[in-house]
Design an enzyme around this catalytic site. Sequence first.
Site: not given
Length: 291
Positions: A79, A116, A172, A254
């Site tokens: 992101h 994030e 992430h 993640e």
Amino acid sequence: MAIAALVPGALLGWVVYEAVGGGGGAEHPAAAPASRTSAASSGASGNSASPTGSAAADAKGQSAAGPLAGKVVVIDPGHNPGNFRHTTEINRQVDIGTNKKECDTTGTSTNDGYTEARFTLDVAHRLRTLLEKQGATVKMTRDGNSPAWGPCVDERARFGNNARADAAISIHADGSAEGDRGFHVILPGSVHAGAADTRKIIKPSTDLGTRIADKFQRDTGEPPSNYVGKGTGLVTRTDLGGLNLSTVPKVFIECGNMRDSKDAALLTSGAWRQKAAQGMSDGIVSFLRES
């Protein structure tokens, strides 16, 4: 890596959080988004990050001596803190081989507004430092001052391909429900459609991901996800452009669930983020030394 955009409350929390300098004392907070002018210099679309090389690399791109000398690692911090200001751009559909998908998403945040995007960049910086100490040449898809949004998921994949990375990792944190906690590593599934062909990278990517999952759990103490992966810490997916379009060994991780209070306490801790980077580094080093 929540698919939905940040909700208004989370955006407000982000603004407050950034204003007070939150984040558990992050040593490498994300810088303010770069101007479109500076971002445009790196690609025709204006949102592609130019290959951000290792600080240890010399003018010829060679890293310092070490056991990973000659190896190239691409780190993809998920992101971008500027994405929520560029919804039109990040909602643009791009081809991921099997279908079309959004260029990127805003990512998620903790309930207190620690994003994030900021988390992933901080961990990426820590990981870069550790890998450089092993002699690897490290390149990042984005850094603190560029680009203003994105890059798109297809560009992130091409970045690793163009760098001819020996290993690539996309960092992430998830945005699931309270009570859902733990980490998981995402492996590429078998895709052979359109521009995507993962058949040659499935085996090495699985090896890479398995090693990262093992070392990450050992170094951080974070348990495997209790909501996906059936307790293995490993998940295979075919809907992620960053994996579908990769031609080099690549995985996603993640690191935990930002919406769970227990995981959020870890993710906002600088000490824990260092352990997270160490776990990733140990897994990557193990993979590269035997590949």
